[in-house]
Design an enzyme around this catalytic site. Structure first.
Site, PDB file in Angstrom:
ATOM      1  N   ASN A 278       0.835  -1.198   0.000  1.00 33.35           N
ATOM      2  CA  ASN A 278       0.000   0.000   0.000  1.00 33.35           C
ATOM      3  C   ASN A 278       0.870   1.248   0.000  1.00 33.35           C
ATOM      4  OD1 ASN A 278      -1.958  -2.004   2.025  1.00 33.35           O
ATOM      5  ND2 ASN A 278      -2.786  -1.141   0.146  1.00 33.35           N
ATOM      6  N   ALA A 279       0.518   2.200  -0.879  1.00 38.82           N
ATOM      7  CA  ALA A 279       1.225   3.487  -0.983  1.00 38.82           C
ATOM      8  C   ALA A 279       2.694   3.310  -1.333  1.00 38.82           C
ATOM      9  CB  ALA A 279       1.073   4.290   0.305  1.00 38.82           C
ATOM     10  N   ARG A 286      10.370  -7.160 -13.770  1.00 36.15           N
ATOM     11  CA  ARG A 286      11.731  -6.684 -14.045  1.00 36.15           C
ATOM     12  C   ARG A 286      12.166  -5.583 -13.088  1.00 36.15           C
ATOM     13  NH1 ARG A 286      10.068  -7.620 -19.429  1.00 36.15           N
ATOM     14  NH2 ARG A 286       9.349  -5.458 -19.656  1.00 36.15           N
ATOM     15  N   ASP A 335      -3.662  -0.577  11.168  1.00 35.43           N
ATOM     16  CA  ASP A 335      -3.755   0.752  10.547  1.00 35.43           C
ATOM     17  C   ASP A 335      -5.139   1.341  10.822  1.00 35.43           C
ATOM     18  OD1 ASP A 335      -2.847   2.971   9.179  1.00 35.43           O
ATOM     19  OD2 ASP A 335      -3.331   2.191   7.195  1.00 35.43           O
ATOM     20  N   GLY A 377      -7.422   4.177   5.786  1.00 34.21           N
ATOM     21  CA  GLY A 377      -7.139   3.340   6.940  1.00 34.21           C
ATOM     22  C   GLY A 377      -8.160   2.231   7.086  1.00 34.21           C
TER      23      GLY A 377
END
Length: 458
Positions: A278-279, A286, A335, A377
């Protein structure tokens, strides 16, 4: 004379024989269970018996002795054999599982309280924090990192002193314990900001930039325990050795780092990845990006990594792949936002330096920014992450529980004190039953005292 027995009534018989050779064990009248109380003064020792203890990758039938005086796990054989000590009470757990207390390394808030909140009267902050700690411990989370998202400097300086490690008083009635703050930002890449307010994101060129942001007195484990940062920005990677030397845990997140730049950050002192996948730049065959670190041949380059097992942030198959790529580094985190534990609805959220409040919509387990599909979240509890993870990966119970106990303890450098059931560790425990394949929190113990029991009305 050392008497090898684990039964207090039999011990009394043998002591009687020792002092009076004419005494016969067959003529001794054993007391009833109600009468079987030690004659010694109360010592605060509890013996948990008929239970399965999480020891490494195994569940082992054994007793566990704990002290509410020291708040520690005892070496029972030493207590009994050498000191002839009897526990104040013995509790039969009926074969249930005893796990170390859970550790959540990324918790933004819960039960209506957001750690990234500044009050005119900060005593209100402490009041809401205390309420959260008491409610959080009942979910099995006995220790955690209160997480502050990307904010303006004045907010960090206002709230961080309130989030410093809180276990020194060893007060079980205080509930869940802060191990120090986790600051997720503001040194993040704007291209991977998630819901973080881009207007408050910053770059660090010197250590002074970091000290000035959080407050110089806060940038040590006496307040901050963990920093999430993007290593590719400005002069961040060369600054990591200095931050690491202060005892801070450095985690890569909200980043466009390549495999090569992420590897350099690990060599410079970073040790973990914040909410993997995530983020951050996605895996490419590759260009594996940060995920490629899980397959590194050098143990130096194999980091710890957080996973949000809510079924929203990550596909179950993705979680299974990550876990099996590097089981020893896997840590489950929630989170969770302050909507965790609250009903569905629309909730205000002060995001960084926004002049106006944003709003987050809670629909079941899903949180997203109002009028947006952006995930904001989670609202999950850690025990639910544990059950999801177990179902999706097929891992055994000890391995699954390790992702919220022993592994985060190692990442945070508190192994031997938290996250295990060894002699000398803090007596933070979760008693679990299994119902229809799901683990359930039945009891929680903090510093050797029972602070929650299922069905006690709380």
């Amino acid at each position: 004379m050392r008497i090898p027995t684990t039964d207090g009534r039999l011990l009394g018989t043998l002591l009687k024989i020792q002092s009076d050779p004419k005494a016969s064990p067959f003529s001794y009248s054993f007391p009833s269970r109600a009468m079987a109380t030690p004659t010694q003064p109360e010592n605060g020792i509890t013996k948990l018996t008929n239970c399965r203890l999480v020891r490494g990758d195994n569940l082992v039938f054994d007793d566990l002795w704990i002290s509410s005086v020291t708040g520690k796990i005892l070496r029972s054989q030493a207590a009994f054999y050498d000191g002839l000590i009897l526990p104040d009470r013995t509790i039969d757990l009926g074969g249930r599982i005893v796990s170390p207390g859970f550790i959540d390394c990324q918790l933004n808030g819960a039960f209506g309280f957001n750690f990234s909140t500044k009050f005119e009267d900060m005593s209100q902050y402490d009041t809401q924090l205390q309420d959260l700690n008491i409610r959080l411990v009942q979910t099995g989370v006995t220790s955690y990192l209160p997480t502050v998202t990307s904010q303006a400097s004045d907010l960090y300086k206002a709230v961080l002193p309130h989030l410093a490690p809180s276990g020194a008083a060893r007060d079980a009635s205080s509930g869940s314990e802060s191990l120090g703050a986790h600051v997720e930002g503001p040194f993040l890449n704007p291209s991977h900001n998630g819901v973080h307010n881009v207007s408050v994101l910053r770059q660090a060129h010197t250590i002074k930039d970091i000290d000035d942001m959080y407050g110089p007195s806060n940038t040590t484990p006496s307040t901050i325990k963990m920093i999430t940062l993007a290593p590719e920005l400005a002069n961040m990677t060369p600054l990591l050795p200095t931050l690491r030397s202060r005892g801070l845990v450095l985690s890569l997140g909200h980043t466009a780092a390549t495999f090569e730049s992420a590897s350099a950050a690990l060599l410079a002192g970073a040790t973990s990845i914040t909410h993997l996948f995530n983020a951050m730049s996605p895996l490419h065959h590759r260009n594996p990006g940060i995920f490629g670190l899980l397959g590194a041949t050098s143990s130096t380059l194999r980091p710890f990594f957080g996973l949000i097992a809510d079924g929203i942030h990550l596909h179950p198959a993705t979680i299974k792949i990550a876990f099996h790529a590097h089981p020893a580094g896997c840590i489950l985190v929630t989170d969770a936002m302050h909507m965790a534990g609250l009903p569905d609805g629309v909730y205000p959220w002060t995001n960084g330096s926004s002049a106006e409040c944003d709003h987050i919509v809670k629909e079941g387990a899903v949180l997203h920014l109002q009028n947006s599909e952006t995930i904001a979240g989670s609202s999950i509890m850690l025990i639910d992450c544990v059950n999801n993870f177990r179902r999706w990966t097929g891992a055994g119970i000890p391995q699954v529980l390790g992702t919220v106990t022993g592994t985060p303890a190692r990442m945070l450098g508190v192994e031997g004190v938290k996250g295990c059931l060894e002699e000398g560790a803090d007596a933070d425990l979760v008693v679990l039953s299994e119902e229809e394949g799901e683990l359930r929190v039945d009891e929680v113990w903090k510093f050797g005292e029972r602070v929650f029991e299922k069905g006690d009305g709380r």
